[in-house]
Write a protein that holds these residues in place. Structure first.
Motif, mmCIF file in Angstrom:
data_model
loop_
_atom_site.group_PDB
_atom_site.id
_atom_site.type_symbol
_atom_site.label_atom_id
_atom_site.label_comp_id
_atom_site.label_asym_id
_atom_site.label_seq_id
_atom_site.Cartn_x
_atom_site.Cartn_y
_atom_site.Cartn_z
ATOM 1 N N HIS A 75 0.763 -1.212 -0.135
ATOM 2 C CA HIS A 75 -0.031 0.097 0.063
ATOM 3 C C HIS A 75 0.810 1.197 -0.074
ATOM 4 O O HIS A 75 0.785 2.127 -0.707
ATOM 5 N N GLY A 130 1.167 4.043 -2.911
ATOM 6 C CA GLY A 130 0.938 5.360 -2.739
ATOM 7 C C GLY A 130 2.234 6.466 -2.928
ATOM 8 O O GLY A 130 2.035 7.656 -3.399
ATOM 9 N N GLY A 164 2.396 9.333 -5.504
ATOM 10 C CA GLY A 164 2.809 10.801 -5.156
ATOM 11 C C GLY A 164 3.996 11.178 -5.783
ATOM 12 O O GLY A 164 3.968 12.263 -6.224
ATOM 13 N N LEU A 176 1.100 10.489 4.264
ATOM 14 C CA LEU A 176 0.079 11.189 3.305
ATOM 15 C C LEU A 176 -0.958 9.816 2.677
ATOM 16 O O LEU A 176 -1.980 10.006 3.104
ATOM 17 N N THR A 177 -0.244 8.937 2.576
ATOM 18 C CA THR A 177 -0.775 7.684 2.120
ATOM 19 C C THR A 177 -1.717 7.202 3.080
ATOM 20 O O THR A 177 -2.845 6.604 2.892
ATOM 21 N N ALA A 235 -2.907 8.558 5.711
ATOM 22 C CA ALA A 235 -4.074 9.519 5.745
ATOM 23 C C ALA A 235 -5.095 9.379 4.879
ATOM 24 O O ALA A 235 -6.209 9.436 5.194
ATOM 25 N N VAL A 236 -4.692 9.075 3.410
ATOM 26 C CA VAL A 236 -5.763 9.275 2.703
ATOM 27 C C VAL A 236 -6.319 7.601 2.599
ATOM 28 O O VAL A 236 -7.736 7.662 2.477
ATOM 29 N N MET A 237 -5.604 6.619 3.087
ATOM 30 C CA MET A 237 -6.427 5.348 3.160
ATOM 31 C C MET A 237 -7.361 5.445 4.500
ATOM 32 O O MET A 237 -8.393 5.002 4.419
ATOM 33 N N GLN A 238 -7.050 6.447 5.673
ATOM 34 C CA GLN A 238 -8.003 6.348 6.728
ATOM 35 C C GLN A 238 -9.272 7.048 6.235
ATOM 36 O O GLN A 238 -10.374 6.835 6.504
ATOM 37 N N LEU A 239 -9.063 8.453 5.480
ATOM 38 C CA LEU A 239 -9.992 9.042 5.148
ATOM 39 C C LEU A 239 -10.823 8.392 4.015
ATOM 40 O O LEU A 239 -12.328 8.431 4.168
ATOM 41 N N THR A 240 -10.439 7.420 3.476
ATOM 42 C CA THR A 240 -11.408 6.812 2.221
ATOM 43 C C THR A 240 -11.686 5.136 2.877
ATOM 44 O O THR A 240 -12.556 4.549 2.255
ATOM 45 N N HIS A 300 -10.280 2.779 4.302
ATOM 46 C CA HIS A 300 -9.212 1.590 4.149
ATOM 47 C C HIS A 300 -8.755 1.034 5.409
ATOM 48 O O HIS A 300 -8.473 -0.036 5.606
#
Length: 143
Positions: free
Chosen positions: A13, A17, A21, A115-116, A118-123, A125
Motif C-alpha cells: 500500500h 501510494g 505521489g 500522506l498515503t 492519511a488518505v487510506m484512513q479518510l477513504t 481502508h
C-alpha cells in the motif's frame, strides 16, 4: 525470518501510494519547467528510501512482537528508529550537498507514506478497532 503477510500488504500500500505521489510531484516539476535528471533521480531515490523506511519499521515491529523481553523489545524499537532516521537525514544532507540532486524532490517522497496512510484512513481502508464512542459493541447490537 519470514515477512508476515500484514507487513507485505501494508508495505505494498505504501509503495503504491508513494509511487503515485512521486509521479504527481514529477508532473508538477515538469509543469513549472523545473524537471531535470536531478529532480527525477532525487524523487525516485527519495521514494525508494521512504518505502524502505516503512518496510524496516514493519520488520522491526514483527521482530519485537516475537520478543518475550519487553525491555529488549523497547531497545530494538528505539535502535531501529534511530538508524532509520539517521539514514533519512544522511540522504537529505547528501541531497543538499550534491548539486546534481534537488533537495525538494528528495524530501517530498519522505512525507508520502504518512500522506498515503492519511488518505487510506479518510477513504475507509483503515478503520479503528472497536466501536465508536457511544456506540454499542458488536455483540450488543441488535439486542
Amino acid at each position: 525470518m519470514k515477512l508476515q503477510p500484514a507487513v507485505k500488504k501494508e508495505t505494498t500500500h505504501i509503495a503504491v501510494g508513494t509511487a503515485a505521489g512521486v509521479a504527481v510531484m514529477l508532473a508538477v516539476f515538469a509543469l513549472i519547467g523545473r524537471a531535470d535528471w536531478g529532480v527525477v533521480v532525487s524523487g525516485l531515490l527519495g521514494g525508494v528510501l521512504a518505502v524502505a523506511n516503512f518496510l524496516l519499521l514493519g520488520v522491526t515491529v514483527q521482530r519485537v512482537a516475537n520478543q518475550s523481553n519487553e525491555g529488549r523489545g523497547r531497545k530494538m524499537m528505539q535502535f531501529s528508529y534511530n538508524m532509520r532516521m539517521l539514514l533519512l537525514v544522511l540522504w537529505l544532507i547528501l541531497a543538499v550537498a550534491v548539486p546534481f540532486f534537488n533537495w525538494v524532490a528528495a524530501m517530498v517522497p519522505l512525507l508520502l507514506p504518512r500522506l498515503t496512510i492519511a488518505v487510506m484512513q479518510l477513504t475507509g481502508h483503515y478503520k479503528k478497532d472497536g466501536p465508536e464512542p457511544g456506540e454499542a459493541p458488536e455483540e450488543q447490537k441488535g439486542e
